[in-house]
Write a protein that holds these residues in place. Structure first.
Motif, mmCIF file in Angstrom:
data_model
loop_
_atom_site.group_PDB
_atom_site.id
_atom_site.type_symbol
_atom_site.label_atom_id
_atom_site.label_comp_id
_atom_site.label_asym_id
_atom_site.label_seq_id
_atom_site.Cartn_x
_atom_site.Cartn_y
_atom_site.Cartn_z
ATOM 1 N N PHE A 11 1.043 16.769 -1.986
ATOM 2 C CA PHE A 11 -0.500 15.902 -2.110
ATOM 3 C C PHE A 11 -0.157 14.605 -2.838
ATOM 4 O O PHE A 11 -0.757 13.614 -2.250
ATOM 5 C CB PHE A 11 -1.435 16.802 -3.063
ATOM 6 N N GLY A 12 0.577 14.527 -3.712
ATOM 7 C CA GLY A 12 1.158 13.192 -4.299
ATOM 8 C C GLY A 12 1.791 12.200 -3.258
ATOM 9 O O GLY A 12 1.239 11.044 -3.023
ATOM 10 N N TYR A 13 2.555 12.669 -2.558
ATOM 11 C CA TYR A 13 3.221 11.570 -1.584
ATOM 12 C C TYR A 13 2.490 11.556 -0.249
ATOM 13 O O TYR A 13 2.574 10.416 0.216
ATOM 14 C CB TYR A 13 4.656 12.531 -1.031
ATOM 15 N N ALA A 14 1.536 12.541 -0.085
ATOM 16 C CA ALA A 14 0.539 12.245 1.087
ATOM 17 C C ALA A 14 -0.346 11.130 0.802
ATOM 18 O O ALA A 14 -0.623 10.399 1.582
ATOM 19 C CB ALA A 14 -0.203 13.576 1.584
ATOM 20 N N LEU A 15 -0.857 11.441 -0.278
ATOM 21 C CA LEU A 15 -1.859 10.239 -0.866
ATOM 22 C C LEU A 15 -0.970 8.768 -0.970
ATOM 23 O O LEU A 15 -1.871 7.945 -0.580
ATOM 24 C CB LEU A 15 -2.243 10.392 -2.276
ATOM 25 N N SER A 16 0.135 9.010 -1.512
ATOM 26 C CA SER A 16 0.915 7.530 -1.407
ATOM 27 C C SER A 16 0.791 6.796 -0.031
ATOM 28 O O SER A 16 0.629 5.747 0.158
ATOM 29 C CB SER A 16 2.249 7.782 -2.209
ATOM 30 N N LEU A 17 1.321 7.790 0.696
ATOM 31 C CA LEU A 17 1.543 7.067 2.095
ATOM 32 C C LEU A 17 0.180 6.630 3.022
ATOM 33 O O LEU A 17 0.012 5.814 3.515
ATOM 34 C CB LEU A 17 2.108 8.318 3.109
ATOM 35 N N ASN A 19 -2.244 5.624 1.298
ATOM 36 C CA ASN A 19 -2.683 4.437 0.580
ATOM 37 C C ASN A 19 -1.975 3.172 1.033
ATOM 38 O O ASN A 19 -2.616 2.165 1.117
ATOM 39 C CB ASN A 19 -2.703 4.622 -1.030
ATOM 40 N N VAL A 20 -0.754 3.482 1.220
ATOM 41 C CA VAL A 20 0.246 2.448 1.879
ATOM 42 C C VAL A 20 -0.588 1.934 3.269
ATOM 43 O O VAL A 20 -0.532 0.610 3.405
ATOM 44 C CB VAL A 20 1.589 2.727 2.154
ATOM 45 N N ILE A 21 -0.806 2.998 3.973
ATOM 46 C CA ILE A 21 -1.497 2.375 5.517
ATOM 47 C C ILE A 21 -2.736 1.762 5.160
ATOM 48 O O ILE A 21 -2.929 0.818 5.952
ATOM 49 C CB ILE A 21 -1.719 3.925 6.174
ATOM 50 N N LEU A 22 -3.588 2.218 4.219
ATOM 51 C CA LEU A 22 -4.804 1.571 3.854
ATOM 52 C C LEU A 22 -4.692 0.057 3.148
ATOM 53 O O LEU A 22 -5.255 -0.733 3.845
ATOM 54 C CB LEU A 22 -5.546 2.363 2.607
ATOM 55 N N PRO A 34 -3.955 -1.621 -3.799
ATOM 56 C CA PRO A 34 -2.699 -1.170 -4.522
ATOM 57 C C PRO A 34 -2.985 -0.199 -5.644
ATOM 58 O O PRO A 34 -2.275 0.509 -5.953
ATOM 59 C CB PRO A 34 -1.927 -2.349 -4.676
ATOM 60 N N ASN A 35 -4.173 -0.557 -6.399
ATOM 61 C CA ASN A 35 -4.388 -0.027 -7.632
ATOM 62 C C ASN A 35 -4.626 1.521 -7.481
ATOM 63 O O ASN A 35 -4.651 2.522 -8.328
ATOM 64 C CB ASN A 35 -5.627 -0.543 -8.349
ATOM 65 N N LEU A 36 -5.038 1.884 -6.189
ATOM 66 C CA LEU A 36 -5.494 3.304 -5.826
ATOM 67 C C LEU A 36 -3.967 4.276 -6.085
ATOM 68 O O LEU A 36 -4.050 5.545 -6.144
ATOM 69 C CB LEU A 36 -5.994 3.799 -4.530
ATOM 70 N N ASN A 37 -2.824 3.435 -6.056
ATOM 71 C CA ASN A 37 -1.626 4.442 -6.016
ATOM 72 C C ASN A 37 -1.344 4.941 -7.297
ATOM 73 O O ASN A 37 -0.527 5.907 -7.567
ATOM 74 C CB ASN A 37 -0.350 3.490 -5.829
ATOM 75 N N TYR A 38 -2.281 4.458 -8.505
ATOM 76 C CA TYR A 38 -2.133 5.154 -9.847
ATOM 77 C C TYR A 38 -2.502 6.658 -9.574
ATOM 78 O O TYR A 38 -2.111 7.353 -10.507
ATOM 79 C CB TYR A 38 -2.935 4.289 -10.980
ATOM 80 N N MET A 64 5.469 -0.198 -1.373
ATOM 81 C CA MET A 64 4.605 -1.076 -1.673
ATOM 82 C C MET A 64 5.375 -2.623 -2.085
ATOM 83 O O MET A 64 4.808 -3.795 -2.526
ATOM 84 C CB MET A 64 3.784 -0.977 -2.892
ATOM 85 N N GLY A 65 6.795 -2.406 -1.745
ATOM 86 C CA GLY A 65 7.678 -3.680 -2.095
ATOM 87 C C GLY A 65 7.824 -4.600 -1.274
ATOM 88 O O GLY A 65 6.868 -5.226 -0.311
ATOM 89 N N PRO A 66 9.040 -4.864 -0.940
ATOM 90 C CA PRO A 66 9.497 -6.036 -0.110
ATOM 91 C C PRO A 66 9.087 -6.306 1.591
ATOM 92 O O PRO A 66 8.887 -6.943 1.889
ATOM 93 C CB PRO A 66 11.222 -5.946 -0.072
ATOM 94 N N LEU A 67 8.688 -5.101 1.898
ATOM 95 C CA LEU A 67 8.447 -4.813 3.509
ATOM 96 C C LEU A 67 6.860 -4.996 3.522
ATOM 97 O O LEU A 67 6.129 -4.820 4.727
ATOM 98 C CB LEU A 67 8.791 -3.367 4.102
ATOM 99 N N MET A 68 6.189 -5.085 2.265
ATOM 100 C CA MET A 68 4.669 -4.940 2.428
ATOM 101 C C MET A 68 4.075 -6.390 2.240
ATOM 102 O O MET A 68 4.312 -6.863 1.077
ATOM 103 C CB MET A 68 3.956 -3.844 1.476
ATOM 104 N N PRO A 69 3.335 -6.828 3.091
ATOM 105 C CA PRO A 69 3.042 -8.344 3.084
ATOM 106 C C PRO A 69 1.973 -8.576 2.034
ATOM 107 O O PRO A 69 1.101 -7.565 1.532
ATOM 108 C CB PRO A 69 2.467 -8.607 4.470
#
Length: 516
Positions: A11-17, A19-22, A34-38, A64-69
């Motif tokens: 569930f945690g990994y799915a939420l992170s992915l 949120n990255v798309i969002l 990005p704060n939703l990742n907490y 959320m690092g080097p590849l995220m604009p």
């Protein structure tokens, strides 16, 4: 629990992915998303601890690092310091949450162990058995085991030796049964243990029984004292619709049969089941009588030998359609269930009322507590009523038999606590069992009540008279009051007065009278 934890990580990994798309489709890391990742970071760390929480936080930080604009439309990338700091915050939060989650899990496990394990031996206790499930497709066997003459050993050597014996015997049992799979050992109380055997075929039970039998006749060394081992065992099965608790109870009934009949072992059978059903029926009838108000509380006066204020003992009385049922028949039955606590609380309530309305006329009111009813819950219940009525706790006497003092450290702590709260402690039927003068020295005893059988035997034996004199003298030297029980004749009363007893109790002075 493992199923829940595996769900947490997915569930945690799915939420992170998600949120990255969002974040990406909402314009980049400059948005608030990005704060939703907490949320997923907290879920994974709290469910799986620091290690897996850190891995997940680092994974999220890299997404959320080097590849995220920073701005998707302008194709503006984040400064390295920005995403590195974000990843650092993610991992720090995961570590903190994971640390406290692990701490909570560890404390919870410690508490569960404390509640489910016997503190003296480390074995499972009876409470843990009630919370365990049973596969009704399998047969579960129980072998209840104890040493012959355990109480006599304890009466001779004392409480400290008792605890050492329990620990040493537990070690012997554990080593004996270590080779068997699906075997658990429970401590019932005192030196009574129960061996639980899963998938208990007759052959498997026979092997375990023979293993336990193999130590019969050997010795066990306790505090440098070698003791001869004579086991007594009771065997029973929990099959089909018989619960684990009933299976255990059956083995204990079989054990008591083995002990009383001096058999090495005894297997529970249909006749025992009929007896048990009769006992269960009595317990059910008593429960109904309690609810319907047919269990009464009686009081018996305890007379001061020099004309001072009298004491009183409160007693339970059961009047049924079949007539009066003697306490000797129903008390031993209800002591095996929570009904003893209900009865004790009823007597406590009547005692408090009795003292509130007539307290100026009495020296003390005595309430009987058994091993099973002497709990901090009942002491606290009594203390709350006493305080609410403004009663001096010194008037109330907690009356226990000698067997209480050979029980667990927990019982001893309760006695010491009750004494510190101002309640007086009395030993009832002193001399009827395995008396030890050590109890008088170690525990906060205020009153010694000498057993009626000893008192009545004084006329026949000089030795008995000498024993009684020594008990009275010892009590006087230690500031304890003495009560002679079973006084039914003037001659016996005069003899007890001559010995220096403080109080006399018996039909000569007062028969138990039902409270109005």
């Amino acid at each position: 629990m493992k199923f829940v934890k595996s769900k947490s990580i997915y569930f945690g990994y799915a939420l992170s992915l998600l949120n990255v798309i969002l974040v990406y489709f909402s314009g980049g890391t400059s948005s608030v998303y990005p704060n939703l990742n907490y949320i997923p970071i907290a879920i994974v760390a709290s469910g799986l601890g620091r290690k897996k929480g850190l891995i997940h936080a680092l994974f999220t930080g890299l997404l959320m690092g080097p590849l995220m604009p920073l701005h998707v439309l302008g194709n503006v990338m984040q400064p390295a310091a920005s995403w590195v700091m974000r990843a650092g915050i993610y991992t720090t939060i995961a570590w903190i949450i994971g640390f406290f989650a692990e701490l909570n899990e560890r404390k919870t496990k410690e508490m569960e162990d404390l509640l489910s394990r016997d503190q003296l031996t480390g074995f499972l206790n009876m409470s843990s058995l009630r919370s365990q499930t049973q596969d009704f497709g399998q047969s579960t066997g129980f072998i209840a085991i104890t040493l012959k003459d355990y109480e006599a050993i304890i009466g001779f050597f004392g409480l400290k030796f008792s605890n050492s014996l329990v620990r040493e015997y537990a070690i012997v049992l554990e080593k004996l049964l270590d080779e068997f799979e699906d075997v658990s050992i429970y401590r019932h109380h005192g030196l009574e243990f129960a061996v639980r055997v899963e998938s208990a075929s007759d052959g498997k039970m026979k092997k375990i029984y023979e293993k336990l039998e193999s130590i019969h006749g050997s010795t066990i060394t306790v505090d440098e004292v070698p003791l001869y081992i004579e086991n007594r065992m009771g065997i029973a099965f929990a099959r089909e619709d018989i619960t684990l608790e009933m299976g255990l109870r059956s083995s204990l009934l079989a054990l008591h049969k083995a002990v009383s009949s001096n058999y090495m072992f005894y297997e529970y059978n249909k006749k025992d089941e009929e007896l048990y059903n009769n006992l269960t029926s009595m317990a059910s009838r008593f429960s109904r009588a309690l609810k319907e108000g047919n269990i009464k509380v009686a009081f018996q006066k305890i007379v001061h030998t020099c004309g001072g204020k009298s004491g009183y003992e409160l007693l339970a009385r059961w009047s049924s359609d079949e007539g009066n049922i003697a306490p000797g028949k129903f008390i031993p039955v209800i002591e095996r269930s929570d009904l003893i606590n209900e009865l004790t609380r009823l007597i406590i309530e009547r005692a408090v009322d009795f003292i509130f309305f007539q307290g100026s006329e009495m020296e003390f009111v005595s309430i009987n507590f058994s091993v099973n009813s002497l709990s901090m819950q009942n002491i606290t219940f009594m203390d709350e009523l006493v305080k609410a009525r403004g009663i001096d706790p010194h008037i109330i006497v907690i009356e226990v038999t000698e067997e209480v003092f050979i029980e667990t450290d927990n019982i001893i702590a309760i006695i010491n606590t009750a004494s510190a709260m101002g309640y007086r402690i009395a030993i009832d039927d002193f001399g009827s069992g395995y008396s030890s003068y050590k109890y008088i020295d170690i525990f906060p005893i205020d009153i010694i009540k000498i057993d009626r059988n000893i008192i009545s035997h004084m006329d026949k034996s000089e030795k008995t008279r000498n024993i009684v004199r020594s008990i009275v003298k010892l009590s006087q030297e230690n500031g304890m009051m003495t009560v002679a029980e079973g006084i039914e004749t003037e001659d016996l009363a005069n003899r007890c007065k001559g010995f220096g007893f403080d109080y006399l109790q018996g039909f000569l002075y007062h028969r138990p009278e039902i409270m109005k």
